[in-house]
Design an enzyme around this catalytic site. Structure first.
Site, short mmCIF file in Angstrom:
data_model
loop_
_atom_site.label_atom_id
_atom_site.label_comp_id
_atom_site.label_asym_id
_atom_site.label_seq_id
_atom_site.Cartn_x
_atom_site.Cartn_y
_atom_site.Cartn_z
N HIS A 121 -1.28 3.04 4.31
CA HIS A 121 -2.17 4.03 3.71
C HIS A 121 -1.19 5.05 3.30
O HIS A 121 -1.68 6.14 2.80
CB HIS A 121 -3.08 4.64 4.77
N THR A 122 0.25 4.91 3.40
CA THR A 122 1.17 5.89 2.76
C THR A 122 1.04 5.81 1.26
O THR A 122 1.48 6.71 0.56
CB THR A 122 2.64 5.86 3.25
N SER A 124 -8.41 -17.01 -0.45
CA SER A 124 -9.82 -17.16 -0.40
C SER A 124 -10.40 -15.97 -1.35
O SER A 124 -11.29 -15.97 -1.94
CB SER A 124 -10.55 -17.37 0.92
N ASN A 135 -15.84 -5.87 0.50
CA ASN A 135 -14.88 -6.45 -0.69
C ASN A 135 -15.31 -6.04 -2.13
O ASN A 135 -14.29 -6.02 -2.89
CB ASN A 135 -14.37 -7.83 -0.62
N ASP A 151 -2.49 9.40 1.23
CA ASP A 151 -1.44 10.52 1.69
C ASP A 151 -1.48 11.52 0.41
O ASP A 151 -0.58 11.10 -0.42
CB ASP A 151 0.00 9.68 1.78
N HIS A 210 -7.12 -8.02 3.27
CA HIS A 210 -8.30 -8.62 3.20
C HIS A 210 -8.52 -10.01 3.20
O HIS A 210 -9.46 -10.72 3.75
CB HIS A 210 -9.20 -7.94 2.22
N ARG A 255 -4.14 -3.84 -0.22
CA ARG A 255 -5.20 -4.06 0.36
C ARG A 255 -5.94 -5.26 0.04
O ARG A 255 -6.53 -6.12 1.00
CB ARG A 255 -6.24 -2.87 -0.49
#
Length: 339
Positions: free
Chosen positions: A206-207, A87, A106, A259, A77, A73
């Site tokens: 997203h698993t 950054s 964030n 999941d 981002h 994640r």
């Protein structure tokens, strides 16, 4: 110098992308700066780079199993916001504008990923001071974590430098939100050169991982006059979410696995869940509900190998977005502060 570590043997489905294919991808879709990246960038300057990162990743993931999802994640981002330049790793500094990390979207980024990068950077500074960028650490750590959870191995090009600029205001409107329509998401990804299929492949991250209840509460409480939850949810799943998130108002950290079937395994179960109404976020369920993305969901639900190949290619492409090389940027001594 030996080549980067091979994928662990306990993951039989690991895949390598051929060097020729990588060269084609690099030449056809990357910015000029990305063309200066090489797979063996640290072969001479920091021979133990890959081993140090892999050792750090393994130790952190074993002690904190949420690290893999957190790192994926944070990487997304960082790259999707203003480019893969580290950054997102910068902390607030006196008299400086709020950094990307403090942008509202964030604020919920898990701390496990930041801690992982700090640990790896500390070890690398001892082995080869002032040599390895924080942005390279983040990209390789994410790849190693995907592999560790049973996902595909893919080569990563290296040589990024770390940006000196990080402002929360710069990421406004650049990152996807879970309540965006599919048209908004497709437009957002398309603006960065990602196709609908690549967007669906990247969503497969997203698993693993979890989402906070506040990110989908509008879909499970008071959805409409006729139903308390969004009818695109499986009814039993929605009722289970209502119970799991009942006290999220008092505890905003409450979360649910993305999941619910195989939450700690990188596989294609995420796609198999979507036709059953087991997509956690509105954007997840939208992938199956929209005819522009449904065929790819169905394909990846049937064919895990195809998902792994496409996910690997999409991650390679993402890792080349907006990189800084050469005289641009710097090699930070600390990943949370500019030199």
């Amino acid at each position: 110098m030996s080549p980067p570590p091979s994928p662990p043997p306990r993951c039989p489905a690991l895949l390598r992308i051929a060097p020729l294919l990588l060269a084609v991808l690099l030449a056809s879709s990357a910015a000029p700066a990305a063309s200066r990246l090489t797979a063996d960038y640290y072969a001479k300057s920091c021979p133990r780079f890959h081993q140090i990162v892999q050792d750090t990743v393994t130790s952190k993931q074993i002690s904190t199993p949420t690290t893999a999802a957190a790192t994926l994640r944070v990487l997304f981002h960082d790259c999707f916001g203003t480019g893969c330049d580290g950054s997102i790793l910068l902390s607030a500094a006196p008299l400086a504008p709020p950094p990307e990390r403090d942008a509202d979207i964030n604020l919920s980024l898990p701390g496990d990923a930041f801690d992982l990068v700090v640990r790896a950077k500390t070890a690398l500074e001892l082995a080869c001071p002032g040599t390895v960028s924080c942005s390279d650490i983040l990209v390789v750590a994410a790849r190693d974590l995907v592999t560790m959870l049973g996902g595909p191995y893919y080569d990563v090009f290296l040589g990024r430098r770390d940006t000196r600029i990080s402002r929360a205001s710069l990421v406004a409107g650049l990152l996807p939100r879970p309540n965006m329509t599919m048209s908004e998401l497709l437009s957002l990804f398309g603006a960065r050169g990602f196709s609908a299929q690549e967007m669906v492949a990247l969503a497969g991250a997203h698993t693993v991982g979890f989402s906070h209840c506040k990110e989908f509460s509008s879909g499970i409480y008071g959805f409409s006059k006729s139903s308390s939850y969004d009818p695109t949810y499986n009814p039993r799943f929605a009722q289970g979410l209502q119970k799991a998130c009942a006290s999220y108002g008092e505890d905003p950290t409450l979360s649910v696995f993305n999941d619910v079937m195989t939450p700690n395994k990188f596989d294609n179960m995420y796609y198999q869940n979507l036709p059953k109404g087991l997509g956690l976020l509105a954007s997840d369920r939208g992938l199956y509900g929209d005819p522009r993305t449904r065929p790819f969901v169905e394909m990846y639900a049937r064919d895990q190998d195809r998902f792994f190949k496409d996910f690997a290619r999409a991650m390679q492409k993402l890792s080349l977005y907006g990189v800084q090389t050469g005289r641009r940027g710097e090699i930070r001594r600390r990943c949370d502060a500019i030199n």
